[in-house]
Design a protein around this motif. Structure first.
Motif, short mmCIF file in Angstrom:
data_model
loop_
_atom_site.label_atom_id
_atom_site.label_comp_id
_atom_site.label_asym_id
_atom_site.label_seq_id
_atom_site.Cartn_x
_atom_site.Cartn_y
_atom_site.Cartn_z
N THR A 114 -19.95 -9.22 1.53
CA THR A 114 -18.85 -9.63 0.67
C THR A 114 -18.08 -8.42 0.15
N ARG A 115 -18.79 -7.37 -0.20
CA ARG A 115 -18.12 -6.16 -0.67
C ARG A 115 -17.22 -5.57 0.41
N LEU A 116 -17.71 -5.55 1.64
CA LEU A 116 -16.90 -5.04 2.75
C LEU A 116 -15.67 -5.91 2.99
N GLN A 117 -15.83 -7.22 2.89
CA GLN A 117 -14.70 -8.13 3.08
C GLN A 117 -13.67 -7.94 1.98
N VAL A 118 -14.10 -7.81 0.75
CA VAL A 118 -13.18 -7.59 -0.37
C VAL A 118 -12.48 -6.24 -0.21
N ALA A 119 -13.23 -5.21 0.20
CA ALA A 119 -12.62 -3.90 0.42
C ALA A 119 -11.57 -3.97 1.53
N LEU A 120 -11.85 -4.73 2.57
CA LEU A 120 -10.88 -4.90 3.65
C LEU A 120 -9.64 -5.63 3.17
N ILE A 121 -9.82 -6.65 2.35
CA ILE A 121 -8.67 -7.38 1.78
C ILE A 121 -7.81 -6.44 0.95
N ILE A 122 -8.44 -5.64 0.11
CA ILE A 122 -7.70 -4.71 -0.74
C ILE A 122 -6.95 -3.69 0.12
N LEU A 123 -7.61 -3.18 1.15
CA LEU A 123 -6.98 -2.22 2.05
C LEU A 123 -5.77 -2.83 2.75
N VAL A 124 -5.90 -4.05 3.23
CA VAL A 124 -4.77 -4.72 3.90
C VAL A 124 -3.63 -4.95 2.92
N CYS A 125 -3.95 -5.35 1.69
CA CYS A 125 -2.90 -5.55 0.68
C CYS A 125 -2.14 -4.25 0.43
N ILE A 126 -2.85 -3.16 0.31
CA ILE A 126 -2.20 -1.87 0.04
C ILE A 126 -1.38 -1.43 1.24
N ILE A 127 -1.94 -1.55 2.44
CA ILE A 127 -1.23 -1.11 3.65
C ILE A 127 0.05 -1.91 3.86
N THR A 128 0.01 -3.21 3.60
CA THR A 128 1.20 -4.02 3.82
C THR A 128 2.29 -3.75 2.79
N ARG A 129 1.93 -3.27 1.62
CA ARG A 129 2.92 -2.96 0.58
C ARG A 129 3.29 -1.49 0.51
N LEU A 130 2.56 -0.65 1.23
CA LEU A 130 2.80 0.78 1.18
C LEU A 130 4.23 1.18 1.56
N PRO A 131 4.82 0.60 2.62
CA PRO A 131 6.21 0.98 2.93
C PRO A 131 7.18 0.70 1.77
N GLN A 132 6.96 -0.39 1.06
CA GLN A 132 7.81 -0.71 -0.08
C GLN A 132 7.61 0.30 -1.20
N LEU A 133 6.38 0.71 -1.45
CA LEU A 133 6.10 1.67 -2.51
C LEU A 133 6.66 3.06 -2.21
N LEU A 134 6.62 3.45 -0.96
CA LEU A 134 7.02 4.80 -0.59
C LEU A 134 8.49 4.94 -0.24
N ASN A 135 9.20 3.83 -0.13
CA ASN A 135 10.62 3.86 0.24
C ASN A 135 11.48 3.98 -1.02
N ASN A 136 12.24 5.04 -1.14
CA ASN A 136 13.07 5.26 -2.33
C ASN A 136 14.34 4.42 -2.33
N THR A 137 14.70 3.83 -1.19
CA THR A 137 15.95 3.06 -1.12
C THR A 137 15.77 1.59 -1.49
N ILE A 138 14.54 1.13 -1.61
CA ILE A 138 14.30 -0.27 -1.97
C ILE A 138 14.35 -0.40 -3.49
N ALA A 139 15.21 -1.27 -3.96
CA ALA A 139 15.36 -1.49 -5.40
C ALA A 139 14.44 -2.63 -5.84
N LEU A 140 14.27 -2.74 -7.13
CA LEU A 140 13.50 -3.85 -7.69
C LEU A 140 14.26 -5.15 -7.49
N ASP A 141 13.52 -6.25 -7.32
CA ASP A 141 14.19 -7.55 -7.27
C ASP A 141 14.38 -8.05 -8.70
#
Length: 108
Positions: A6-33
Motif C-alpha cells: 500500500t505504501r508503494l502504491q500511494v508513493a506511486l500515486i503521489i509521484l504520478v500526481c507530481i509528474i503530471t503537474r510539473l510542467p504547469q509548475l515549472l512553466n512561467n507563461t502559464i497564468a492562474l485560472d
C-alpha cells in the motif's frame, strides 16, 4: 501502519500526481485560472487580517475555506505568488487523489 504494498502504491500515486503537474509548475507563461486567483486573493486577505471569508468573495457559494487552509501555510512563508498557489493546489489535489484511492480500497 500500512502494508508495504500500500505504501508503494500511494508513493506511486503521489509521484504520478507530481509528474503530471510539473510542467504547469515549472512553466512561467502559464497564468492562474479564475478559481486560483480567488484562492490567492482570499489567502492574501487572511494573511493581512482584512477578512476571513468562507465562500468565494462576494458570493454565497463555492466554499473556499479548505483550499485557503492549504494555501495559508505555504503563502505565509513564501508569499502569495503563482508558484505557491499552484503548489498549494497540487498538494490539495494529490491529497484528494490519495484519499479516493484509500476509499476505493476500503470499499473493495
Amino acid at each position: 501502519m500500512f502494508p508495504t504494498k500500500t505504501r508503494l502504491q500511494v508513493a506511486l500515486i503521489i509521484l504520478v500526481c507530481i509528474i503530471t503537474r510539473l510542467p504547469q509548475l515549472l512553466n512561467n507563461t502559464i497564468a492562474l485560472d479564475g478559481d486560483e486567483c480567488i484562492f490567492a486573493l482570499t489567502t492574501k486577505y487572511i494573511i493581512s487580517g482584512d477578512m476571513f471569508p468562507l465562500y468565494f468573495i462576494r458570493q454565497k457559494y463555492g466554499l473556499t475555506f479548505f483550499e485557503t487552509l492549504v494555501c495559508l501555510p505555504i503563502c505565509s512563508i513564501f508569499g502569495v505568488t503563482t508558484f505557491t498557489i499552484q503548489l498549494s493546489m497540487l498538494l490539495m489535489w494529490t491529497t484528494g487523489v490519495v484519499f479516493y484511492y484509500k476509499l476505493a480500497q476500503k470499499i473493495n
